[in-house]
Design an enzyme around this catalytic site. Structure first.
Site: not given
Length: 251
Positions: A11, A130
């Site tokens: 990330d 997500d």
């Protein structure tokens, strides 16, 4: 059983690899190119880069980082974050990505999945999702790095994702992300039962046996992890050796 894959995820925020818990409390981990090169050396099956603030801030993907990484690693590179048009996809692939991952933009504009699959091929299109429990026994899809509840049912969404031509789904459980309590087996089972395309398990790996468990108890084709690898708790060779010792075929 098809050979399973181990996928480190980086990330990236403002040019640095970061990691948080439940999408909060983010802290710097290191340089993305150096991290990717190390995972390449360890034998990662592929590497995922997410620019975690690109969608939120309306910025384009960090193509300079992608280009430099593509020069140094020789495993498939999947890149996501801020990709909202076919032209964004094209630029990302030209920069050296093997696959593009779309998440927030796909929920808002599902046609983007269809267009990407038609132009670049399904093998290039990964839909990142997500998701979180909705309190009523189901799951709902979130956008913008887990910030916005899109009020979209997860199981209906994965069926549409497959129907529109995506080649793969990367399923991240917000409930387990960064907590290191194990992958969300219940969510993974529900999703894998609805689609035929590969599903990558993401969010929650905390110990060595979590990887074998997700392959033994769900139909996930790959397992993705970040903090365990970033902080040196485990190496990719350790994870693969443990899975093989339990009869799981690995890449």
């Amino acid at each position: 059983m098809l050979a399973k894959r181990i996928v480190p995820c980086l990330d990236v925020r403002h040019g640095k690899v970061v990691k948080g818990v439940n999408f909060e409390g983010v802290k710097d981990v290191g340089d993305p190119v150096a991290c990717a090169a190390e995972y390449n050396r360890q034998g990662a099956d592929e590497i995922v880069f997410y620019d975690i603030v690109a969608s939120h801030e309306g910025r384009g993907t960090f193509l300079d980082v992608v280009r430099e990484t593509a020069r140094q690693v020789f495993v498939p590179l999947t890149v996501g974050g801020g990709i909202s048009t076919v032209e964004d996809m094209r630029e990302t692939l030209r920069a050296g990505a093997d696959k593009i991952s779309i998440n927030s933009a796909a929920v808002r504009n599902p046609q983007l999945i269809s267009d990407g699959a038609e132009i670049f091929g399904s093998q290039c299109v990964v839909v990142g999702i997500d998701a979180k429990r909705d309190g009523n026994g189901g799951y709902t899809v979130y956008a913008n790095g887990g910030r916005i509840d899109m009020k979209v049912d997860l199981l209906k969404w994965v069926e549409e994702v497959e129907r529109r031509g995506a080649g793969e789904i990367c399923l991240n459980s917000i409930d387990t992300d960064g907590v290191r309590g194990g992958f969300d087996l219940e969510m993974l089972k529900a999703v894998c039962a609805r689609v035929r395309i590969p599903v990558i398990a993401s969010g929650g790996a905390g110990k060595l046996e979590d990887f074998a468990t997700v392959f033994q108890q769900t139909d996930a084709t790959a397992a993705l992890a970040a903090s365990l690898f970033h902080f040196g708790v485990l190496t990719i060779p350790q994870v693969k050796a443990d899975c093989r010792s339990k009869g799981i075929p690995m890449r």
